[in-house]
Design a protein around this motif. Structure first.
Motif: not given
Length: 440
Positions: A30, A33-34, A37, A315-316, A319, A322-323
Motif C-alpha cells: 500500500g 503504490a501511494s 504515484t 491516479a494519486a 493509490a 488502495f492504501l
C-alpha cells in the motif's frame, strides 16, 4: 520505557512470523503504490525556480483573425506563443530586468572525430538573458556577449553531454563545432541542468518532461541564417507569405517569450504595458478580437498548460484508496495478532500495569511493524519507479525518489501502521485481568 517497548516490539516480530510477514507486506504494498504515484505527481507539479517564480512572466496577446471567434472563449495553446513582430517589440521595450525570446531548433551535428558519424541534435535559440533568467549553470566559459546577441554572431553553448561526446572532457571553449551545417565558436558548456518540469519551453517537440536541450545558439543568429523552427506553430486564418521571411512578417505564433521583473509587485506595471501595447497594435489594424491580454507567472503557466492533468490526480487518489484498503486488512491482522495475547495482557494488568502502559506497548509495537513496512515499501517503490523510468526518457525525469519522498515513505508507513493499530490496541486494553487469571 519507550526504548524497552521498542525492543519488545522487535522481539515480538518473531512471534507468529507468518502473520507478521503478511502485515508488513500488506503495509509495504500500500505504501509503495501511494508513494510511487505521489512521487511522480510531486515531480510533475514541481516549481523549478520557487524563489523567483512569482516574478517570471509569460505574456499572452491574441493576434488571431476575428473570423470564428466567440468573445469570452478560453485562450488556446496557439495564443501561448508570439509572432515575430511582437517578440521583437517586447525585446525592445526594456520592461523588467531581463527579457528573452526563444524557439526550438534541430539539425545535424558533424563531429570532427572520424570514429563518430553525423547525428541529429535538438537545441534552443534564445537571447542572452535566458541563461541568467533561468539560472543555467556553466561548467566552462559563459553565455555569449550582448554584442553577439545584437550582431547574431555564430557562437554556441553546448550541453555537457554533447561537449563530451564531441570533444571529450577537456575545456572546449574557443574551439569550433559544426552544427546545423555551419561552424560555431564555443563560448561555454553547461553543467548538469535538467529542470523538471521544463517550464522555459513546455510548448515544443520535447514538452514539459523531455530531455535537456543539447545546444544553444543566439536567437539573432538563428533568424539571420533562417534556421528552421522545431516545435509548434499556429497560423490558422493568418495570411503568410512564402518562405522564412513570410513567416517573420506574418502573425503566425511560434516564439516563446519571458519577462523577469525585479519583484512580484511589478506585475501590474507589466500588465499596463501589455494593455497599452495591444491598444497601439489595434490602431495599426492588428488584434481585432480585443481579447484580454494575459500574464502568467510560473505556477499559473503550468496550470494553464495543464502539465498535471486530471488523470494524474485521479491516479494519486486511487493509490491512496488502495492504501486505505491495505489498512483495513492490516487492522484485521492486528486484531488477530493481539487477541491471542489476552493472557499476557491479563497477567501484566494483575502485576500492576495500567491500561495506558498496555496501550503504549502495543502502539509502539505497531510502529515497529510500520517501520518494517516502510523499509520494504521503499524497496518496492524503487522497483516500481525503475519500471516506470524504463518506459521512456520523459518518465525517467519524474520517476525518481528524492529526500522528501524518502522521508514521506517512512512517515506514511509508520502513520498508517499507528492508525491501523488504534482499534486492536484499544481492544487489547479492555482485557479483564480477573477473567484471564481464572482461565489459566
Amino acid at each position: 520505557m519507550f526504548h524497552y517497548y521498542f525492543k519488545l516490539g522487535l522481539r515480538n516480530l518473531r512471534r507468529n512470523p507468518a502473520l507478521t510477514a503478511l502485515m508488513v507486506l500488506t503495509l509495504a504494498v500500500g505504501v509503495a503504490a501511494s508513494v510511487a504515484t505521489v512521487t511522480i505527481l510531486h515531480a510533475m507539479s514541481g516549481d523549478p525556480l520557487p524563489h523567483k517564480s512569482d516574478r517570471l512572466f509569460v505574456p499572452m496577446i491574441d493576434v488571431v483573425p476575428l473570423k470564428g471567434y466567440t468573445p469570452g472563449t478560453k485562450p488556446s495553446f496557439g495564443q501561448a506563443q508570439l509572432a515575430y513582430t511582437d517578440a521583437k517589440n517586447f525585446m525592445a521595450s526594456k520592461m523588467g530586468i531581463r527579457r528573452s525570446v526563444m524557439y526550438g531548433v534541430a539539425g545535424p551535428v558533424e563531429p570532427a572525430r572520424r570514429d563518430l558519424g553525423a547525428f541529429r541534435a535538438q537545441g534552443l535559440a534564445p537571447t542572452r538573458d535566458f541563461f541568467a533568467m533561468f539560472e543555467v549553470p556553466f561548467l566552462y566559459g559563459q553565455p555569449w556577449s550582448e554584442a553577439d546577441d545584437a550582431s547574431g554572431a555564430d557562437v554556441i553553448v553546448l550541453s555537457r553531454a554533447l561537449a563530451e561526446k564531441l570533444l571529450g572532457t577537456v575545456n572546449p571553449v574557443g574551439q569550433r563545432v559544426t552544427v546545423l551545417g555551419r561552424p560555431y565558436l564555443v563560448s561555454g558548456v553547461l553543467d548538469r541542468w535538467d529542470p523538471v518540469p521544463r517550464v522555459h519551453r513546455i510548448i515544443g517537440s520535447k514538452g514539459a518532461f523531455g530531455t535537456e536541450d543539447e545546444f544553444f545558439i543566439p536567437f539573432a543568429s538563428a533568424i539571420r541564417h533562417e534556421t528552421g523552427h522545431d516545435g509548434g506553430m499556429a497560423c490558422s486564418g493568418v495570411e503568410r507569405g512564402p518562405g522564412f521571411q513570410g513567416t517573420l512578417a506574418s502573425d503566425c505564433t511560434w516564439l516563446q517569450f519571458w519577462f523577469e521583473m525585479a519583484s512580484a509587485g511589478e506585475r501590474s506595471e507589466l500588465q499596463a504595458y501589455l494593455d497599452s501595447y495591444a491598444a497601439e497594435q489595434r490602431k495599426l489594424g492588428r488584434m481585432p478580437r480585443h481579447a484580454p491580454n494575459m500574464l502568467y507567472d510560473v505556477r499559473q503557466w503550468l496550470d494553464f498548460l495543464n502539465v498535471v492533468d486530471n488523470d494524474n490526480k485521479l491516479a494519486a487518489w486511487l493509490a491512496f484508496g488502495f492504501l486505505l484498503l491495505c489498512l483495513v486488512n492490516t487492522i484485521g491482522l492486528l486484531l488477530a495478532k493481539f487477541s491471542v495475547r489476552a493472557a499476557e495482557v491479563g497477567i501484566r494488568r494483575a502485576l500492576g500495569a495500567t491500561q495506558r502502559d498496555i496501550f503504549r506497548q502495543f502502539l509502539i509495537e505497531t510502529g515497529v511493524i510500520g517501520l518494517a513496512g516502510g523499509v520494504l515499501g521503499l524497496l518496492l517503490a524503487y522497483a516500481a519507479l525503475a519500471v516506470v523510468s524504463s518506459q521512456s526518457k520523459e518518465l525517467g525525469t519524474v520517476a525518481h525518489l528524492d529526500v522528501p519522498m524518502l522521508l514521506l515513505t517512512f512517515a506514511v508507513s509508520v502513520l498508517a501502521a499507528l492508525l491501523a493499530g488504534l482499534l486492536p490496541t484499544w481492544r487489547a486494553c479492555q482485557v479483564t485481568p480477573a477473567m484471564q487469571l481464572k482461565s489459566q
